[in-house]
Design a protein around this motif. Structure first.
Motif, PDB file in Angstrom:
ATOM      1  N   HIS A 309       0.816  -1.212   0.000  1.00 12.76           N
ATOM      2  CA  HIS A 309       0.000   0.000   0.000  1.00 12.76           C
ATOM      3  C   HIS A 309       0.850   1.263   0.000  1.00 12.76           C
ATOM      4  N   TRP A 310       0.216   2.339  -0.388  1.00 12.69           N
ATOM      5  CA  TRP A 310       0.810   3.657  -0.552  1.00 12.69           C
ATOM      6  C   TRP A 310       1.595   4.104   0.665  1.00 12.69           C
ATOM      7  N   ALA A 311       1.057   3.896   1.869  1.00 14.50           N
ATOM      8  CA  ALA A 311       1.702   4.413   3.075  1.00 14.50           C
ATOM      9  C   ALA A 311       3.102   3.841   3.257  1.00 14.50           C
ATOM     10  N   ASN A 312       3.308   2.587   2.905  1.00 21.00           N
ATOM     11  CA  ASN A 312       4.641   2.016   3.025  1.00 21.00           C
ATOM     12  C   ASN A 312       5.610   2.664   2.043  1.00 21.00           C
ATOM     13  N   ALA A 313       5.140   2.935   0.840  1.00 16.71           N
ATOM     14  CA  ALA A 313       6.004   3.581  -0.154  1.00 16.71           C
ATOM     15  C   ALA A 313       6.362   4.998   0.268  1.00 16.71           C
ATOM     16  N   VAL A 314       5.509   5.625   1.045  1.00 14.24           N
ATOM     17  CA  VAL A 314       5.780   6.979   1.537  1.00 14.24           C
ATOM     18  C   VAL A 314       6.705   6.957   2.748  1.00 14.24           C
ATOM     19  N   ASN A 315       6.473   6.044   3.671  1.00 14.57           N
ATOM     20  CA  ASN A 315       7.147   6.095   4.968  1.00 14.57           C
ATOM     21  C   ASN A 315       8.390   5.226   5.103  1.00 14.57           C
ATOM     22  N   GLN A 316       8.389   4.046   4.504  1.00 14.77           N
ATOM     23  CA  GLN A 316       9.563   3.185   4.646  1.00 14.77           C
ATOM     24  C   GLN A 316      10.845   3.817   4.108  1.00 14.77           C
ATOM     25  N   PRO A 317      10.799   4.546   2.985  1.00 18.24           N
ATOM     26  CA  PRO A 317      12.049   5.126   2.482  1.00 18.24           C
ATOM     27  C   PRO A 317      12.736   6.076   3.467  1.00 18.24           C
ATOM     28  N   GLN A 318      11.977   6.723   4.334  1.00 20.63           N
ATOM     29  CA  GLN A 318      12.594   7.602   5.325  1.00 20.63           C
ATOM     30  C   GLN A 318      13.465   6.799   6.281  1.00 20.63           C
ATOM     31  N   THR A 319      12.947   5.640   6.706  1.00 22.39           N
ATOM     32  CA  THR A 319      13.727   4.772   7.583  1.00 22.39           C
ATOM     33  C   THR A 319      14.935   4.218   6.849  1.00 22.39           C
ATOM     34  N   ALA A 320      14.729   3.756   5.623  1.00 23.04           N
ATOM     35  CA  ALA A 320      15.836   3.191   4.852  1.00 23.04           C
ATOM     36  C   ALA A 320      16.931   4.219   4.624  1.00 23.04           C
ATOM     37  N   ALA A 321      16.543   5.452   4.327  1.00 24.77           N
ATOM     38  CA  ALA A 321      17.532   6.504   4.081  1.00 24.77           C
ATOM     39  C   ALA A 321      18.389   6.747   5.316  1.00 24.77           C
ATOM     40  N   ARG A 322      17.743   6.876   6.466  1.00 22.27           N
ATOM     41  CA  ARG A 322      18.499   7.139   7.698  1.00 22.27           C
ATOM     42  C   ARG A 322      19.379   5.944   8.055  1.00 22.27           C
ATOM     43  N   ALA A 323      18.855   4.728   7.829  1.00 24.60           N
ATOM     44  CA  ALA A 323      19.643   3.534   8.133  1.00 24.60           C
ATOM     45  C   ALA A 323      20.871   3.451   7.230  1.00 24.60           C
ATOM     46  N   MET A 324      20.717   3.802   5.951  1.00 27.32           N
ATOM     47  CA  MET A 324      21.860   3.772   5.043  1.00 27.32           C
ATOM     48  C   MET A 324      22.923   4.785   5.446  1.00 27.32           C
ATOM     49  N   LEU A 325      22.518   5.836   6.151  1.00 22.21           N
ATOM     50  CA  LEU A 325      23.460   6.854   6.619  1.00 22.21           C
ATOM     51  C   LEU A 325      24.015   6.538   8.005  1.00 22.21           C
ATOM     52  N   GLY A 326      23.709   5.349   8.506  1.00 25.38           N
ATOM     53  CA  GLY A 326      24.319   4.909   9.751  1.00 25.38           C
ATOM     54  C   GLY A 326      23.509   5.151  11.001  1.00 25.38           C
ATOM     55  N   GLU A 327      22.293   5.679  10.864  1.00 28.00           N
ATOM     56  CA  GLU A 327      21.454   5.910  12.035  1.00 28.00           C
ATOM     57  C   GLU A 327      20.774   4.607  12.457  1.00 28.00           C
ATOM     58  N   ASP A 328      20.376   4.537  13.709  1.00 22.57           N
ATOM     59  CA  ASP A 328      19.661   3.366  14.227  1.00 22.57           C
ATOM     60  C   ASP A 328      18.170   3.554  13.992  1.00 22.57           C
ATOM     61  N   ALA A 329      17.783   3.634  12.720  1.00 18.91           N
ATOM     62  CA  ALA A 329      16.392   3.896  12.351  1.00 18.91           C
ATOM     63  C   ALA A 329      15.635   2.586  12.251  1.00 18.91           C
ATOM     64  N   VAL A 330      14.431   2.580  12.810  1.00 23.06           N
ATOM     65  CA  VAL A 330      13.599   1.374  12.841  1.00 23.06           C
ATOM     66  C   VAL A 330      12.229   1.707  12.240  1.00 23.06           C
ATOM     67  N   PHE A 331      11.724   0.828  11.389  1.00 21.69           N
ATOM     68  CA  PHE A 331      10.381   1.029  10.835  1.00 21.69           C
ATOM     69  C   PHE A 331       9.389   0.204  11.633  1.00 21.69           C
ATOM     70  N   ASP A 332       8.525   0.880  12.379  1.00 18.55           N
ATOM     71  CA  ASP A 332       7.529   0.176  13.191  1.00 18.55           C
ATOM     72  C   ASP A 332       6.155   0.817  13.093  1.00 18.55           C
ATOM     73  N   ARG A 333       5.904   1.558  12.001  1.00 18.54           N
ATOM     74  CA  ARG A 333       4.596   2.188  11.822  1.00 18.54           C
ATOM     75  C   ARG A 333       3.518   1.124  11.629  1.00 18.54           C
ATOM     76  N   VAL A 334       2.344   1.388  12.172  1.00 17.16           N
ATOM     77  CA  VAL A 334       1.216   0.480  11.974  1.00 17.16           C
ATOM     78  C   VAL A 334       0.750   0.603  10.526  1.00 17.16           C
ATOM     79  N   PRO A 335       0.570  -0.515   9.806  1.00 17.04           N
ATOM     80  CA  PRO A 335       0.147  -0.444   8.400  1.00 17.04           C
ATOM     81  C   PRO A 335      -1.153   0.345   8.230  1.00 17.04           C
ATOM     82  N   TYR A 336      -1.244   1.026   7.089  1.00 17.98           N
ATOM     83  CA  TYR A 336      -2.388   1.896   6.809  1.00 17.98           C
ATOM     84  C   TYR A 336      -2.687   1.850   5.312  1.00 17.98           C
TER      85      TYR A 336
END
Length: 421
Positions: A309-336
């Motif tokens: 769904h759309w919400a994952n395409a909007v929100n997951q990349p933010q976590t992936a971007a921060r994780a690729m830059l070395g941050e301890d970013a976790v994706f735990d948003r409730v699906p929508y």
């Protein structure tokens, strides 16, 4: 501010972050990298010739002719140059070499990467029939890209006989758009009700009633055996019982499959999508995945899930971007997700496996199509769907995240604020 932790090539040049999939997810990842303070190179590669756009309008407003083409795009054309993002459209990636940190293109060119993000999305499932039963007919459509939506919209005219195969979200939204254009619509579905796997029998009936009330011929428990045609154009859908449903056009909406071919060939762990941890990191530490294609571990649910769904395409990349830059970013948003069909609008928050609930509680009467449905297991709210009731997703999300046992009577009582349950 995040710092650049990417590597360099043999000549000491800084390798860029490469994003494969110039989709909503890919564009949002590029944006998130810049917003996180990353100043290195970003290369966004897409097979389509269109710059990144959102897909929900393709079965909603854009298909209905209510929104313009320009409104579907994630960013204006100049955004990519202004943010120093190299956008390579009409370019197909044919392989990934994790050891060499390179992707190879269809023209045999190569692009080196320090970190790689896969936002390759999904592809429509084809009708599971031999080619001899399908024929090579015009007027048979699958909906995934903007040009698909445009071709389908041209088929919608008063009196046209439109057959939709599959009563999932895409199928039902397409049926609603066809009826709005005055077409005669038949929906064919193998299950007993629309959206049965997603919503369960209690709520699926609402959508059966909705479409029948709008003049759709719903046929459940039917199997498709093939297509018929004449002069290169589809004329009908042949059913397993030998009958044929006449058709001027056919729209196939039997689901989508994650586009994992590149990941599989590269040796990444693949299981119902590209398997990732909660940081959206794949089995290769320098490769991440996000959106439809990612089967990500969800800390709240304690399991891997893949959400289309759309919400994952909007929100997951933010976590992936921060994780690729070395941050301890976790994706735990409730699906929508959300849907619009005729005069019914809905939002759904949560995650329920087919048959994974033991009770549905309604706040309001489903017959009025103004209600909230809650799916419960062992007294805990797993998901909630608000239909033509708005501004309640936050308290529903809070109920889900709390994991506490609730009183069903209070949950059903509209006089009790959701925040007080």
């Amino acid at each position: 501010m995040a710092t650049d932790s990417t590597g360099t090539d043999g000549a000491g040049r800084q390798r860029p972050i490469v994003i494969v999939g110039a989709s909503l997810g890919g564009a949002k990842a590029a944006q998130a990298l810049r917003e996180a303070g990353y100043t290195g190179g970003i290369v966004l590669i897409g097979e389509e010739h269109e710059r990144p756009y959102e897909r929900p309008p393709l079965s909603k407003g854009y298909l209905l002719g209510k929104s313009s083409r320009e409104k579907i795009y994630v960013h204006p054309p100049q955004w990519y140059a202004e943010h120093d993002v190299t956008l390579r459209l009409g370019t197909r990636v044919v392989s990934i070499d994790p050891a060499a940190h390179t992707v190879t293109l269809a023209d045999n060119g190569q692009v080196e990467y320090a970190k790689l993000l896969l936002t390759t999305g999904s592809v429509p499932r084809r009708l599971p029939l031999p080619d001899t039963e399908l024929g090579d007919f015009g007027g048979v459509h699958y909906l995934r890209r903007v040009e698909d939506s445009e071709r389908i919209r041209k088929e919608f005219r008063p009196g046209a006989r439109i057959v939709v195969i599959g009563a999932g979200w895409i199928g039902l939204e397409t049926a609603a758009a066809a009826r709005a254009a005055g077409a005669e619509v038949t929906v064919l579905e193998a299950a007993e009700l629309p959206l049965l796997r997603v919503l369960g029998r209690e709520v699926a009936q609402v959508f059966a009633d909705l479409h029948r009330d709008h003049g759709v011929d719903l046929r459940f428990g039917v199997g498709v055996a093939g297509l018929t045609g004449e002069d290169g154009r589809v004329t009908g859908v042949r059913l397993a019982d030998g009958t044929t449903v006449p058709a001027d056009a056919v729209v196939v909406g039997v689901g989508i499959a994650p586009d994992t071919a590149l990941a599989e060939a590269a040796g990444l762990e693949v299981e119902n999508g590209i398997k990732t941890d909660e940081h959206l990191r794949t089995s290769d530490p320098d490769i991440h995945a996000a959106g439809d294609v990612a089967n990500a571990f969800h800390p709240l649910l304690g399991r891997h899930i893949r959400v289309e769904h759309w919400a994952n395409a909007v929100n997951q990349p933010q976590t992936a971007a921060r994780a690729m830059l070395g941050e301890d970013a976790v994706f735990d948003r409730v699906p929508y997700f959300f849907s619009d069909q005729y005069d019914l609008g809905l939002e759904y928050v949560g995650w329920v496996e087919p048959g994974g609930y033991d009770r549905v509680v309604f706040r309001g009467d489903p017959a009025t199509r103004e209600f909230i449905a809650f799916w419960l297991a062992e007294g805990k709210v797993l998901a909630g769907m608000n239909v033509n009731i708005w501004d309640v997703t936050d308290p529903i999300r809070s109920l889900i995240r709390s994991g506490r046992v609730v009183d069903p009577a209070r949950l059903a009582n509209p006089d009790v604020p959701l925040g007080d349950i």
